[in-house]
Scaffold this motif. Structure first.
Motif, PDB file in Angstrom:
ATOM      1  N   ASP A 101      -7.212   4.931   6.630  1.00  0.00           N
ATOM      2  CA  ASP A 101      -6.355   4.635   5.618  1.00  0.00           C
ATOM      3  C   ASP A 101      -4.931   4.548   5.798  1.00  0.00           C
ATOM      4  O   ASP A 101      -4.359   5.647   6.349  1.00  0.00           O
ATOM      5  CB  ASP A 101      -6.687   5.667   4.591  1.00  0.00           C
ATOM      6  N   PRO A 102      -4.288   3.400   5.690  1.00  0.00           N
ATOM      7  CA  PRO A 102      -2.823   3.222   5.883  1.00  0.00           C
ATOM      8  C   PRO A 102      -1.931   4.251   5.238  1.00  0.00           C
ATOM      9  O   PRO A 102      -0.909   4.573   5.781  1.00  0.00           O
ATOM     10  CB  PRO A 102      -2.530   1.701   5.575  1.00  0.00           C
ATOM     11  N   LYS A 118      -2.115   7.517   6.976  1.00  0.00           N
ATOM     12  CA  LYS A 118      -1.458   7.344   8.138  1.00  0.00           C
ATOM     13  C   LYS A 118       0.247   7.656   7.796  1.00  0.00           C
ATOM     14  O   LYS A 118       0.852   8.246   8.811  1.00  0.00           O
ATOM     15  CB  LYS A 118      -1.570   5.844   8.884  1.00  0.00           C
ATOM     16  N   LYS A 119       0.571   6.856   6.772  1.00  0.00           N
ATOM     17  CA  LYS A 119       2.144   6.916   6.577  1.00  0.00           C
ATOM     18  C   LYS A 119       2.335   8.398   6.141  1.00  0.00           C
ATOM     19  O   LYS A 119       3.502   8.940   6.341  1.00  0.00           O
ATOM     20  CB  LYS A 119       2.397   5.844   5.229  1.00  0.00           C
ATOM     21  N   ASP A 163       0.822  -1.251  -0.103  1.00  0.00           N
ATOM     22  CA  ASP A 163       0.131  -0.006   0.079  1.00  0.00           C
ATOM     23  C   ASP A 163       0.714   1.330   0.055  1.00  0.00           C
ATOM     24  O   ASP A 163       0.255   2.416   0.076  1.00  0.00           O
ATOM     25  CB  ASP A 163      -0.679   0.058   1.255  1.00  0.00           C
ATOM     26  N   ASP A 164       2.201   1.102  -0.159  1.00  0.00           N
ATOM     27  CA  ASP A 164       2.988   2.117  -0.151  1.00  0.00           C
ATOM     28  C   ASP A 164       3.668   2.698  -1.252  1.00  0.00           C
ATOM     29  O   ASP A 164       4.889   2.344  -1.562  1.00  0.00           O
ATOM     30  CB  ASP A 164       4.087   1.990   1.001  1.00  0.00           C
ATOM     31  N   GLU A 219      -1.628   3.945  14.707  1.00  0.00           N
ATOM     32  CA  GLU A 219      -2.001   2.281  14.767  1.00  0.00           C
ATOM     33  C   GLU A 219      -3.256   1.991  15.176  1.00  0.00           C
ATOM     34  O   GLU A 219      -3.771   1.158  14.787  1.00  0.00           O
ATOM     35  CB  GLU A 219      -0.978   1.803  15.496  1.00  0.00           C
TER      36      GLU A 219
END
Lengths: 125, 185
Positions: free
Chosen positions: B48-49, B52-53, A101-102, B43
């Motif tokens: 949505d990951p 977050k990143k 997902d990155d 966490e």
């Protein structure tokens, strides 16, 4: 020569540089305030390694996060390995890992690929 | 000391949806703690990951930008309160589920003009131009004596996907108070 093994922390990646196999691993997070302080021993190790490398060198980079001052240090490492490849003393490749997902991390791998003349494998985990 | 109106500070922070704030000395140890708190908090959320990143990434750059560039003022200026050599930051929820990161710190007034120009230049770029500029800088610059690579502001704009908001206040002729605000949607 000695291997370079460092445990990871919440600001710095785990390092596993092995002179006998030519596999250099950087994994985790790289967000120290003073990146040069952290990376300096890595630069020194590589400067020593390139004097007597094994036939194939692979650097494996799997980072969750890295800050901009680390991005500069990573480029410096890749440039040292680019010079090693150019010297024809070792065949160097880069394995750049990213989580599925990155997309930013995938793009960062492509960015480095465009900046140095090394074979990049950009791999989804 | 006059009675501090903490209730008003609370109300203002509540209104702005602030989830974490700090004022004081910005140290490496403090930043480590902040990363841990924020990571634990994001966490546990079901967001949505990717967002977050991005948020964590921009947070690190904003705080380190402050850490690397804030002036610790020696020989305090008469126009400034004592112990102004510290910083302030707030992390808040933005509109539509986004995040906001705001940092404030003193810089030398003589450096304010060039900083303003840099941010304006970066704010005028579209995503393709930002990427090209980032790569150009990454390939050409050396780490400064402050540990920065001159890439932080570009990266904040690039990763947040929004214009950087800023403000300069001039409480004294020598020092300026610089506020930077980044929004992640």
């Amino acid at each position: 020569m000695d291997n370079l093994i460092l445990e990871g922390s919440n600001k710095t990646p785990a390092i596993n540089f092995k002179a006998d196999t030519g596999i250099l691993e950087i994994a985790g997070k790289s967000i120290p305030e003073n990146s040069f302080g952290f990376y300096q021993p890595l630069f020194a190790w590589i400067d020593n390694y390139v004097l007597n490398p094994v036939a194939k060198t692979e650097i494996k980079i799997s980072l969750e996060y890295f800050n901009t001052s680390s991005s500069k240090c990573l480029l410096d490492i890749l440039r040292k390995l680019e010079a090693l490849k150019k010297s024809e003393k070792s065949d160097v490749s880069v394995s750049w890992y990213y989580e599925s997902d990155d997309e930013d991390m995938m793009e960062a791998g492509q960015d480095y690929d465009s900046l140095v003349d090394l074979t990049f494998n950009i791999i989804k985990i | 000391m006059a009675q501090l109106d903490l209730y008003n500070i609370y109300l203002n922070m509540e209104k702005e949806d602030i989830i974490l704030s700090f004022k004081g000395d910005i140290t490496k140890e403090l930043l480590s703690s902040v990363y841990q708190i924020v990571e634990a908090r994001i966490e546990s959320g079901n967001e949505d990951p990717k967002k977050k990143k991005k948020f964590f990434h921009v947070l690190v750059e904003c705080l380190q930008n402050m850490y690397n560039h804030m002036e610790t003022m020696q020989g305090m200026d008469n126009d400034l309160p004592e112990n102004s050599g510290s910083g302030i930051f707030m992390i808040g929820k933005g509109e539509e589920g986004g995040y906001r990161i705001i940092t404030g710190n003193f810089i030398l007034t003589e450096n304010a003009g060039i900083l303003k120009e840099r941010i304006d230049q970066i704010n005028a770029m579209n995503p393709q131009e930002l990427k090209a500029y980032y790569l150009e800088k990454l390939g050409s610059t050396e780490l400064s004596d402050k540990g920065g690579a001159g890439l932080g502001i570009i990266d904040i704009a690039r990763k947040s996907g929004n214009k950087i908001e800023y403000d300069f206040q001039y409480p004294s002729s020598k020092y300026s108070f610089f506020t930077l605000s980044a929004t992640i949607n």
